[in-house]
Design an enzyme around this catalytic site. Structure first.
Site, PDB file in Angstrom:
ATOM      1  N   ILE A  12       1.068  -0.952  -0.022  1.00 29.91           N
ATOM      2  CA  ILE A  12       0.349   0.511  -0.011  1.00 29.91           C
ATOM      3  C   ILE A  12       0.880   1.296  -0.235  1.00 29.91           C
ATOM      4  CG2 ILE A  12      -2.111   1.005   1.118  1.00 29.91           C
ATOM      5  CD1 ILE A  12      -2.836  -1.496   2.795  1.00 29.91           C
ATOM      6  N   ASP A  31      10.758   2.573   6.331  1.00 29.85           N
ATOM      7  CA  ASP A  31      10.095   1.445   6.438  1.00 29.85           C
ATOM      8  C   ASP A  31      11.854   0.348   6.666  1.00 29.85           C
ATOM      9  OD1 ASP A  31       9.972  -1.047   5.072  1.00 29.85           O
ATOM     10  OD2 ASP A  31       7.988   0.027   4.209  1.00 29.85           O
ATOM     11  N   SER A 117      -8.313   1.030  10.251  1.00 29.09           N
ATOM     12  CA  SER A 117      -8.486  -0.305   9.348  1.00 29.09           C
ATOM     13  C   SER A 117      -9.532  -0.452   9.892  1.00 29.09           C
ATOM     14  CB  SER A 117      -7.471  -1.334  10.240  1.00 29.09           C
ATOM     15  OG  SER A 117      -8.548  -2.493  10.042  1.00 29.09           O
ATOM     16  N   TYR A 141      -5.125  -6.582  16.884  1.00 26.51           N
ATOM     17  CA  TYR A 141      -4.613  -5.961  15.672  1.00 26.51           C
ATOM     18  C   TYR A 141      -6.024  -4.247  15.885  1.00 26.51           C
ATOM     19  CZ  TYR A 141      -4.695  -4.302  10.527  1.00 26.51           C
ATOM     20  OH  TYR A 141      -5.234  -3.523   9.750  1.00 26.51           O
ATOM     21  N   LYS A 145      -5.248  -0.399  16.108  1.00 28.26           N
ATOM     22  CA  LYS A 145      -5.079   0.703  15.594  1.00 28.26           C
ATOM     23  C   LYS A 145      -6.422   1.268  15.902  1.00 28.26           C
ATOM     24  CE  LYS A 145      -3.274   0.255  11.127  1.00 28.26           C
ATOM     25  NZ  LYS A 145      -2.144   0.412  10.937  1.00 28.26           N
ATOM     26  N   ASN A 175     -10.404  -4.585   2.709  1.00 33.53           N
ATOM     27  CA  ASN A 175      -8.898  -5.601   2.066  1.00 33.53           C
ATOM     28  C   ASN A 175      -8.939  -4.886   0.740  1.00 33.53           C
ATOM     29  OD1 ASN A 175      -9.850  -8.594   2.702  1.00 33.53           O
ATOM     30  ND2 ASN A 175     -12.195  -7.407   2.772  1.00 33.53           N
ATOM     31  N   LEU A 192      -6.074 -12.639   0.001  1.00 40.41           N
ATOM     32  CA  LEU A 192      -6.845 -13.687  -0.218  1.00 40.41           C
ATOM     33  C   LEU A 192      -6.565 -13.529  -1.756  1.00 40.41           C
ATOM     34  CD1 LEU A 192      -9.247 -15.691  -0.889  1.00 40.41           C
ATOM     35  CD2 LEU A 192     -10.470 -13.893  -1.531  1.00 40.41           C
ATOM     36  N   ILE A 208     -11.761 -22.163  -0.348  1.00 37.05           N
ATOM     37  CA  ILE A 208     -12.707 -21.415   0.217  1.00 37.05           C
ATOM     38  C   ILE A 208     -13.470 -21.861   1.627  1.00 37.05           C
ATOM     39  CG2 ILE A 208     -15.132 -20.836   0.055  1.00 37.05           C
ATOM     40  CD1 ILE A 208     -15.370 -20.721  -3.398  1.00 37.05           C
ATOM     41  N   GLY A 286     -14.569 -17.607  13.791  1.00 39.40           N
ATOM     42  CA  GLY A 286     -14.840 -16.162  13.982  1.00 39.40           C
ATOM     43  C   GLY A 286     -15.281 -15.187  12.916  1.00 39.40           C
ATOM     44  N   ASP A 287     -15.054 -15.744  11.803  1.00 41.38           N
ATOM     45  CA  ASP A 287     -15.144 -15.301   9.832  1.00 41.38           C
ATOM     46  C   ASP A 287     -17.242 -14.404  10.556  1.00 41.38           C
ATOM     47  OD1 ASP A 287     -12.656 -15.156   8.774  1.00 41.38           O
ATOM     48  OD2 ASP A 287     -13.848 -16.767   7.484  1.00 41.38           O
TER      49      ASP A 287
END
Length: 325
Positions: A12, A31, A117, A141, A145, A175, A192, A208, A286-287
């Protein structure tokens, strides 16, 4: 006038660097190359290899290059892994942000665009995530944030009304996919698109994780946004801060509609020309069924819009990955 891009050698960040240059703003990159790549930084762009935890390095860099603002992209971005590595996640994302803010104070840099995020929302049970939704992060995470946003808010409050008043905004997104430059591609082992690309290049069948969710085709619906659009929004945010124009404390960079994992897989087969039927594996704990954010405020203020179809997202990412050999 120049802007520091922390994490500017990453997927990014490198796109943000290119977007800044195209807009006539001079970028400077710091970086540590823990997940970035030196070759992602365009020739002629000042690049300092080092950690955002190094306050002296950041301060010296900002002073040497006349930095007036920071686009803070650097961080540990793997939500799933953060559960196993919470201390590392907090060190990089919380302490790292604190050090960036301290170095900005030392160097008289007073503007920051924070790469946050949509993980700050956790797994909300609403069709569309808006900025005012309660924040219930579900991973270290996401927590890190959210704390980063708090740190920036509190520093802005502390400096308000002074010559060193901090102006800021945070950009929340899920994403990020595709490529806006064939020299830069997503190398994350957890996202993904690169997972599927590597499977296809190896002659293997992508998987999947669960097809019995409460969605039209049974697979998770997620918010996929193109990295070129994400980079452009960061630049407009920086320009507004530089010009003293009003901004919100936070913006969602959302697709409004979302795409299912099966829709992504169908586009992968269609665009790559590699026919496959994905294997169906078990659900991941958890999805949630669906997480999609609005982008209304960002559309109003940051010229945010989705300029790419799903096939174009796949095509640009696939072409950049194959160009890398």
């Amino acid at each position: 006038m120049s802007w520091l891009v922390t994490g500017g050698a990453g997927y990014i960040g490198a796109h943000v660097v290119r977007a800044l240059s195209s807009a006539g703003i001079d970028p400077v990159v710091v970086d540590d190359l823990s997940s970035g790549h030196a070759e992602f930084v365009p020739p002629g762009i000042p690049f300092i290899e080092g950690s955002i935890l190094d306050r002296d390095l950041l301060t010296d860099t900002m002073r040497a290059h006349g930095v007036t603002g920071v686009i803070h992209v650097a961080g540990f971005k793997y939500a799933g892994v953060s559960v196993q590595r919470p201390l590392h996640t907090y060190e990089q994302n919380v302490e790292g942000t604190r050090v960036v803010l301290q170095a900005m104070t030392d160097a008289d840099a007073t503007r920051i665009v924070f790469s946050s995020s949509a993980a700050v929302y956790g797994t909300p049970d609403v069709p569309l995530v808006t900025e005012d939704l309660p924040k219930r992060p579900a991973s270290p995470y996401g927590e890190s944030k959210l704390i980063g946003e708090w740190l920036i808010r509190d520093q802005a409050t502390a400096t308000a009304g002074t010559d060193a008043a901090l102006r800021h905004t945070s950009l929340r997104y899920f994403n990020v996919v595709g490529s806006a430059d064939p020299a830069v591609y997503d190398t994350s082992p957890h996202n993904l698109f690169p997972i599927v690309f590597e499977k296809l290049l190896a002659g293997q069948t992508p998987q999947i994780n669960g097809d019995d969710y409460d969605t039209p085709d049974g697979t998770n619906v997620r918010d996929y946004v193109h990295v070129g659009d994400i980079a452009a929004a960061h630049v407009v945010a920086a320009q507004r801060l530089q010009a003293g124009e009003p901004v919100e404390a936070a913006y969602n960079l959302g697709s409004q509609n979302g795409l299912s994992v099966r829709e992504i897989m169908d586009a992968m087969a269609r665009v790559t020309g590699i026919g496959f039927t994905p294997r169906i594996g078990p659900r991941r704990p958890g999805d949630p069924d669906r997480i999609v954010a609005t982008g209304d405020l960002a559309a109003r203020d940051l010229d945010w819009r989705n300029r790419y179809t799903v096939d174009e997202m796949v095509r640009t990412g696939w072409d950049a990955r194959r160009a890398a050999g």
